[in-house]
Enzyme design. Structure first.
Site, PDB file in Angstrom:
ATOM      1  N   ASP A  38       0.849  -1.202   0.000  1.00  0.00           N
ATOM      2  CA  ASP A  38       0.000   0.000   0.000  1.00  0.00           C
ATOM      3  C   ASP A  38       0.878   1.242   0.000  1.00  0.00           C
ATOM      4  OD1 ASP A  38      -3.272   0.276   0.734  1.00  0.00           O
ATOM      5  OD2 ASP A  38      -2.072   2.111   0.793  1.00  0.00           O
ATOM      6  N   ASP A  72       4.456   2.180  -5.027  1.00  0.00           N
ATOM      7  CA  ASP A  72       3.403   2.757  -5.871  1.00  0.00           C
ATOM      8  C   ASP A  72       3.183   1.815  -7.055  1.00  0.00           C
ATOM      9  OD1 ASP A  72       1.966   4.207  -7.735  1.00  0.00           O
ATOM     10  OD2 ASP A  72       3.377   5.886  -7.823  1.00  0.00           O
ATOM     11  N   ASN A  99      -5.662  -4.689  -6.501  1.00  0.00           N
ATOM     12  CA  ASN A  99      -6.803  -4.040  -5.858  1.00  0.00           C
ATOM     13  C   ASN A  99      -6.620  -2.532  -5.661  1.00  0.00           C
ATOM     14  OD1 ASN A  99      -9.096  -3.981  -3.599  1.00  0.00           O
ATOM     15  ND2 ASN A  99      -7.237  -3.120  -2.712  1.00  0.00           N
ATOM     16  N   TYR A 171     -12.464   6.687 -14.133  1.00  0.00           N
ATOM     17  CA  TYR A 171     -12.480   5.422 -13.381  1.00  0.00           C
ATOM     18  C   TYR A 171     -13.139   4.298 -14.195  1.00  0.00           C
ATOM     19  CZ  TYR A 171     -13.815   2.406  -9.379  1.00  0.00           C
ATOM     20  OH  TYR A 171     -14.005   1.367  -8.508  1.00  0.00           O
ATOM     21  N   LYS A 175     -11.549   0.794 -15.373  1.00  0.00           N
ATOM     22  CA  LYS A 175     -12.103  -0.482 -14.900  1.00  0.00           C
ATOM     23  C   LYS A 175     -12.611  -1.351 -16.046  1.00  0.00           C
ATOM     24  CE  LYS A 175     -11.521  -0.410 -10.453  1.00  0.00           C
ATOM     25  NZ  LYS A 175     -10.332  -1.123  -9.929  1.00  0.00           N
ATOM     26  N   THR A 205     -16.510   2.019   1.560  1.00  0.00           N
ATOM     27  CA  THR A 205     -15.122   2.284   1.968  1.00  0.00           C
ATOM     28  C   THR A 205     -14.879   3.782   1.831  1.00  0.00           C
ATOM     29  OG1 THR A 205     -14.308   2.068  -0.274  1.00  0.00           O
ATOM     30  CG2 THR A 205     -14.451   0.036   1.014  1.00  0.00           C
TER      31      THR A 205
END
Ligand SMILES: NC(=O)c1ccc[n+]([C@@H]2O[C@H](COP(=O)([O-])OP(=O)(O)OC[C@H]3O[C@@H](n4cnc5c(N)ncnc54)[C@H](O)[C@@H]3O)[C@@H](O)[C@H]2O)c1
Length: 304
Positions: A38, A72, A99, A171, A175, A205
């Site tokens: 992360d 990263d 993810n 986005y 995706k 989230t």
């Protein structure tokens, strides 16, 4: 820890928060050793931090094995270091879960090219880079070991990419492209035994709900059921990573609340033929109206 991933080694990107944290904890619970990656920045992709270490501590406290990685996913050298970290720490890599993600939502007329570029960089370039690093590693091993390896890639798509969503032209593009990447790699890597699938998770989230985000995945009791919690899709990810799911590749599967959806898209819905003659633009409206959509196109008489 024992489970369906006993002895396997996994790299989970963006596993410091939310859904990825749920995946890392579930894979560890199922017996995998986990590289918890992360970058540790904000939901918009600003800054960095060491949240991956926190997730490793939780895994270790539960009897599992984990090492942090603060890289990263958009950086080529840092991605290669992630795969190398799995090999150096645990001797191998078996499972890659892509993810990591950020959002920069705006209607397209308000969106800056920088919002487009950064979202594409994290979701798409990031997924492509990790897939390439893992593919190169598995291909070399397959050559050395006589043909096949154990390899699982689980990418992350979303409803926005599969169906479209207002305010997410960056986005949704990333995706949707992730699905094309998944389908292509499932073909390219099949011969060496690597499966490649995509999951579409759900949950409140910090990325999807901002201040209304629910608790982090580790804050729920083992069997606590929160349909909008961040760990809902993690058992699906663990299963796709398992030996048992070795026959599943090139699939897109969503896990939202208490449902799992096997998605199918872009099949031919209806076909018309020109009888080996050139199409005529002025005749297409009538053909679409009568033979494809089954509606009369505006201003067209179907009477001939
Ligand atoms: N939450 C939902 O409803 C939902 C729905 C569909 C898909 N998704 C996808 O699920 C994934 C996880 O999202 P989430 O909702 O858990 O959000 P989140 O913000 O809680 O988690 C995303 C994680 O990715 C990390 N990250 C961001 N940029 C990174 C980079 N460059 N390198 C490494 N790590 C980085 C962040 O630090 C964060 O910990 C994303 O790919 C997202 O698009 C989420």
């Amino acid at each position: 820890m024992s489970g369906i991933l006993q002895g396997k080694v996994a790299l989970v990107t963006g596993a410091g928060h939310g859904i990825g944290r749920g995946h890392a904890l579930e894979l560890a619970k199922q017996g995998a050793k986990v590289v918890v990656n992360d970058l540790g920045g904000s939901a918009k992709g600003e800054g960095s931090g060491r949240v991956a270490e926190e997730v490793c501590e939780i895994i270790r406290a539960r009897g599992g094995e984990a090492v942090p990685d603060f890289g990263d996913v958009g950086d080529e050298a840092q991605v290669e270091a992630m795969v190398q970290r799995a090999i150096d720490s645990f001797g191998r890599l078996d499972i890659l879960v892509n993810n990591a993600g950020i959002v920069r939502d705006k209607a397209i007329w308000n969106m800056g090219a920088d919002d487009f570029d950064l979202v594409m960089r994290v979701h798409l370039r990031g997924t492509w880079l990790t897939c390439r690093a893992a593919a190169r590693y598995w291909r070399e091993r397959a050559k050395a070991e006589g043909g096949k390896v154990y390899g699982r890639i689980i990418n992350t798509t979303s409803g926005a990419g599969l169906l479209g969503n207002f305010g997410q032209s960056n986005y949704a593009t990333a995706k949707a492209a992730t699905v094309g990447l998944t389908l292509t790699l499932s073909v390219e890597l099949a011969s060496i035994g690597v499966t490649v699938n995509a999951v579409g998770p759900g949950g409140l989230t910090r990325l999807s709900a901002g201040d209304k985000a629910l608790k982090e995945a580790d804050q729920y009791a083992e069997d606590e059921w929160e349909p909008l919690g961040p760990k809902v899709s993690s058992p699906l990810v663990a299963w796709l990573a398992s030996e048992e799911a070795g026959y599943v590749s090139g699939q897109v599967i969503r896990a939202i609340r208490d449902k799992i959806y096997w998605m199918h898209g872009w099949t031919e819905a209806r076909t018309i033929s020109n009888g080996n003659k050139p199409w005529k633009a002025e005749e297409l409206g009538k053909r679409f109206g009568t033979e494809v959509f089954g509606v009369r196109a505006a201003g067209l008489s179907l009477g001939g």
